[in-house]
Design a protein around this motif. Structure first.
Motif, PDB file in Angstrom:
ATOM      1  N   PHE B 294       9.368   6.396  10.250  1.00 17.74           N
ATOM      2  CA  PHE B 294       8.210   6.787   9.448  1.00 17.74           C
ATOM      3  C   PHE B 294       7.470   5.504   9.070  1.00 17.74           C
ATOM      4  N   PHE B 296       4.412   4.629   8.176  1.00 16.69           N
ATOM      5  CA  PHE B 296       3.551   4.510   6.992  1.00 16.69           C
ATOM      6  C   PHE B 296       4.378   4.177   5.762  1.00 16.69           C
ATOM      7  N   PHE B 299       5.808   0.556   5.789  1.00 15.43           N
ATOM      8  CA  PHE B 299       4.881  -0.525   5.489  1.00 15.43           C
ATOM      9  C   PHE B 299       4.369  -0.485   4.062  1.00 15.43           C
ATOM     10  N   GLN B 300       4.237   0.724   3.501  1.00 13.64           N
ATOM     11  CA  GLN B 300       3.852   0.803   2.086  1.00 13.64           C
ATOM     12  C   GLN B 300       4.898   0.129   1.216  1.00 13.64           C
ATOM     13  N   ARG B 302       7.071  -2.039   2.141  1.00 10.41           N
ATOM     14  CA  ARG B 302       7.128  -3.482   2.433  1.00 10.41           C
ATOM     15  C   ARG B 302       6.075  -4.216   1.610  1.00 10.41           C
ATOM     16  N   LEU B 303       4.883  -3.585   1.524  1.00  9.27           N
ATOM     17  CA  LEU B 303       3.824  -4.215   0.741  1.00  9.27           C
ATOM     18  C   LEU B 303       4.242  -4.296  -0.726  1.00  9.27           C
ATOM     19  N   ASP B 355       1.329   6.674  -5.947  1.00  8.94           N
ATOM     20  CA  ASP B 355       0.581   7.162  -4.778  1.00  8.94           C
ATOM     21  C   ASP B 355       1.506   7.365  -3.591  1.00  8.94           C
ATOM     22  N   GLU B 358       3.965  10.234  -3.920  1.00 10.46           N
ATOM     23  CA  GLU B 358       3.284  11.520  -3.797  1.00 10.46           C
ATOM     24  C   GLU B 358       3.013  11.858  -2.334  1.00 10.46           C
ATOM     25  N   ILE B 359       2.574  10.857  -1.551  1.00 13.98           N
ATOM     26  CA  ILE B 359       2.249  11.123  -0.152  1.00 13.98           C
ATOM     27  C   ILE B 359       3.498  11.438   0.668  1.00 13.98           C
ATOM     28  N   GLN B 363       6.149  14.977   3.425  1.00 16.40           N
ATOM     29  CA  GLN B 363       6.155  14.696   4.859  1.00 16.40           C
ATOM     30  C   GLN B 363       7.400  15.293   5.490  1.00 16.40           C
ATOM     31  N   MET B 365       8.447  15.039   8.461  1.00 17.34           N
ATOM     32  CA  MET B 365       9.181  14.175   9.384  1.00 17.34           C
ATOM     33  C   MET B 365      10.211  13.361   8.618  1.00 17.34           C
TER      34      MET B 365
END
Lengths: 262, 534
Positions: B294, B296, B299-300, B302-303, B355, B358-359, B363, B365
């Motif tokens: 997954f 997205f 990387f979120q 990781r940031l 955020d 929530e996203i 999901q 997957m």
């Protein structure tokens, strides 16, 4: 799905410009250095250094730091009565030869594992190979007994801020696909064989980068029954990156140095 | 737990044990206000340990040996139990004669003891009689017999020659049963360890983990070190538990020295410890998202993790919070003057975490892969003393910050999230919830930080004293024990990080799951190999 896209485009570029541009080192603790003009040779830092990295140079008046052994704990800066020991905002410390990191000479122990033949490649061919590597480098990371901090910093090379892939480099899962080995950790007793076998599995031509104080010299784990004082006793090293742990940008500098891109 | 309440419990427990075992307790002493230390006969250890474990509700949190032949002529084995409801420690000390060099195993009754006894065997040469699975733990067949590193007469840099030995693994026989060996070099950027799977088809029948590839001899290295130097060793046990390991070390030193750290230092320690917890949990969430492909989510997180590191840079100049603690308090105060910036960054972190959570919540997957995967039963978690978020996701509500509070935790408000599913989804939810708790704790600290000095100097340590330093690392309960020698330097440093308890639990959690789910289950525990191997 829509929310995902909205989040992805929310921020402008977060990737930093280093190595193509300078890095803001304002908040970094930095590298300990000893200013010979302010040093009174009281020897306090020498006695208290946890790894014995502070040594006398050629003359007794000259006190300096062997960076392959330094664990960047900053104790010398804390205890220096004249502020001769201070922090410099440098992080590009990687060198090709271990002697360039040191004030005093080093004797690398004899390689004592069963022989593996390292093909000797001519200089010209080496240059050509490096120019190809520079455009697409496959890296395999091996932890030969570290505390994991260096591995986490190598992991950080994959995050959006450092983004190794924009420089044409990425990590691979098998040594058979690799051009370069990044090795962290002192080669512990239980990992010596695994490290050498991994190196043998990497096809020629190959490069090896020793990341962190443990891989350069054993770090704070020197002289134990289960560790070696650096991996260069059993594998040939092309670049040494000092630090405990070195920042991702410092590791990046070391990788580029191995490719002669710096 | 108030001091007076602890004292009451300690008196009660001592009376209880003396009444039940009148002939077998030779000596007792209360140390550091919450530790009841009893010298008992080695032959009666099974009965007494089982009694403390069951009747007095004491969980075995550590078991280790000390070579005291130069002092009393014997080896001493210490069994450490924590009575969680009353917040006290009961330590049973037994003396083992060198001529016998063996002790009675309690592993079949107190299951958590199994690994500790194997470790004592390898490092001290004391044989556990009656141990159900006495396989060598620390050395992988390349170590010659008869060499026991933690004995005092073994020199630290004595390197015995390599021998040609082979490690054996539990074999399952049957039609269609095969083995998959994985490691020690793993496919990702991760520490080394060997896993031997036994499978019939896809579901895993048995997993045996062979660790100790990163064994560096930390406990032996520490012997003879000054407490100043030992501090730097304690920081480097495990990279992402740097602060909590050094904090546990400092707590033990401060108890031995009898020093109370200034209030400002206690609050600052909470700030740094919670920052470390936040960073570590973000890393786990990256790992879970990566292993279900997954991108997205990975990387979120990781940031977000990088934002935590940037906050660490602001707070102390070091991404891993190294050289921040010092026995006696905190070294340098970087928080003064930076409060607004810190609060601003924490608010940004919280918003971004909101955020992202929530996203990814909806999901499929992700939820498809993580629900009902890697279920850890509550009984297993309790019997083997699983600790940390992994245990709390299986219903074991146990957090050192509430049971044996340290630093300023008893002055701040926070919750301990507990779930009962025990699957990867539950562990992920617990870690997310703990991130929010950590951010809330950090905001509380910055807003209520008292003024005052950051540390008190500690010059020398008294000889022959010992103390525990127990903290809640991001992965769970971390137990450090220090004893000083006649010169005030370290004579014995026993470290038990949370990963040591959780590795055997992982082997139970994967049973019945398919092999491709193993990396996911592994990442949901996120155990430290270096913290286990020392």
């Amino acid at each position: 799905m829509f929310r995902m896209f909205k989040k992805i485009i929310q921020y402008p570029r977060v990737t930093q410009v280093y190595p193509k541009g300078p890095l803001d080192t304002g908040l970094f603790r930095g590298t300990p250095e000893i200013d010979p003009n302010l040093c009174t040779q009281c020897g306090i830092c020498l006695k208290r250094c946890p790894t014995g990295a502070i040594v006398h140079g050629e003359s007794p008046q000259h006190i300096g730091i062997n960076y392959d052994t330094c664990i960047f704990c900053n104790l010398c800066v804390e205890v220096c009565p004249t502020c001769a020991a201070h922090n410099a905002p440098t992080f590009e410390l990687a060198k090709k030869f271990r002697s360039e990191l040191r004030l005093t000479p080093i004797v690398v122990e004899e390689r004592d594992l069963p022989d593996v033949s390292y093909a000797v490649i001519e200089d010209l061919l080496q240059q050509k190979i490096k120019s190809i590597f520079g455009r697409s480098l496959h890296i395999r990371e091996v932890d030969a007994g570290s505390c994991n901090a260096c591995d986490l910093e190598i992991n950080a090379l994959n995050n959006p801020v450092n983004d190794l892939t924009r420089l044409g480099m990425h990590f691979v899962a098998s040594p058979r696909h690799a051009d370069m080995l990044l090795v962290t950790g002192t080669a512990t007793r239980n990992m010596e064989l695994a490290l050498v076998k991994t190196l043998n599995a990497v096809p020629e031509p190959k490069l090896v980068v020793a990341v962190g104080a443990c891989a350069c010299s054993g770090g704070i784990f020197r002289d134990s029954y289960a560790t070696r004082n650096g991996i260069d006793g059993i594998v040939p090293v092309d670049v040494y990156v000092p630090g405990c742990p070195p920042r991702p940008q410092a590791i990046l500098y070391g990788i580029l140095k191995a490719l002669d891109r710096i | 737990m108030k001091h007076s309440e602890c004292k009451k419990h300690l008196i009660e427990y001592e009376q209880n044990l003396r009444d039940t075992f009148p002939l077998f307790i030779h000596h007792s002493v209360v140390r550091n206000g919450r530790e009841l230390s009893l010298d008992i006969s080695a032959n009666e250890i099974r009965e007494i340990a089982a009694y403390v474990n069951v009747q007095l509700d004491g969980t075995l949190i550590s078991l280790f040996a000390c070579d005291e032949r130069h002092n009393s002529g014997d080896y001493i084995i210490r069994y450490v139990f924590c009575c969680r409801k009353s917040g006290v420690l009961i330590v049973l000390n037994t003396a083992i004669q060198p001529e016998a060099s063996q002790f009675i195993s309690i592993a079949d009754q107190v299951h958590a003891a199994a690994l500790y006894e194997r470790e004592i065997h390898d490092l001290f040469g004391l044989i556990p009689i009656g141990h159900p699975y006495a396989k060598p733990l620390v050395f992988h067949g390349n170590w010659p017999n008869g060499n026991y590193p933690l004995r005092k007469d073994f020199a630290i840099n004595d390197k015995p020659p390599f021998v040609d030995g082979v490690s054996s693994f539990l074999k399952i026989s049957g039609d269609g049963v095969y083995e998959i060996p994985v490691g020690p070099v793993h496919a990702g950027i991760i520490e080394p360890g060997h896993f031997r799977f036994s499978l019939a088809g896809e579901p895993i029948q048995n997993l045996e983990a062979q660790l100790y590839f990163t064994h560096k001899g930390i406990e032996k290295l520490s012997e003879g070190m000054s407490f100043e130097r030992g501090f730097y060793l304690s920081e480097r046990i495990s990279g992402d538990e740097t602060f909590t390991n050094s904090l546990a070390y400092c707590l033990a030193i401060e108890r031995i020295a009898g020093v109370e750290v200034p209030e400002r230092a206690e609050y600052l320690r909470v700030l740094y410890a919670e920052l470390e917890r936040l960073t570590c949990h973000m890393g786990d969430l990256v790992g879970i998202c990566l292993d279900v492909a997954f991108g997205f989510g990975a990387f979120q997180f990781r940031l977000l993790r990088n934002w935590c590191y940037q906050l660490a840079d602001l707070l102390c100049g070091s991404r891993f919070l190294r050289s921040v603690n010092v026995p006696g308090g905190i070294r340098n105060d970087h928080v003064a003057g930076n409060e607004t910036e810190i609060l601003k960054r924490l608010a940004e972190l919280k918003r971004e975490l909101d955020d992202t959570a929530e996203i990814i919540r909806h999901q499929t997957m992700l939820t498809d892969r993580i629900e009902n995967t890697g279920v850890l039963a509550e009984k297993t978690a309790f019997d083997l003393n699983a600790v940390g978020p992994a245990a709390r996701a299986s219903g074991c509500s146990y957090d050192i910050r509430k049971v044996l509070p340290y630093a300023a935790y008893d002055k701040l408000t926070f919750d301990i999230p507990v779930l009962s599913g025990g699957d990867v989804a539950a562990r992920m939810k617990i870690k997310l919830e703990e991130c929010y708790q950590s951010i809330s704790l950090m905001i509380q600290v910055v807003e209520t930080l008292p003024q005052g000095p950051g540390s008190l100097p500690i010059e020398n340590l008294p000889a022959g004293q010992s103390a525990f330093g127990i903290t809640e690392a991001p992965r769970g309960e971390s137990v450090h024990w220090l004893m000083t020698g006649t010169d005030g330097n370290i004579s014995r440093y026993k470290v038990r990080t949370p990963s040591f308890c959780n590795w055997p639990v992982l082997c139970y959690a994967v049973a019945g799951n398919i092999v491709p789910d193993f990396p996911l289950i592994n990442k949901s525990f996120n155990l430290s190999y270096a913290g286990n191997d020392l």
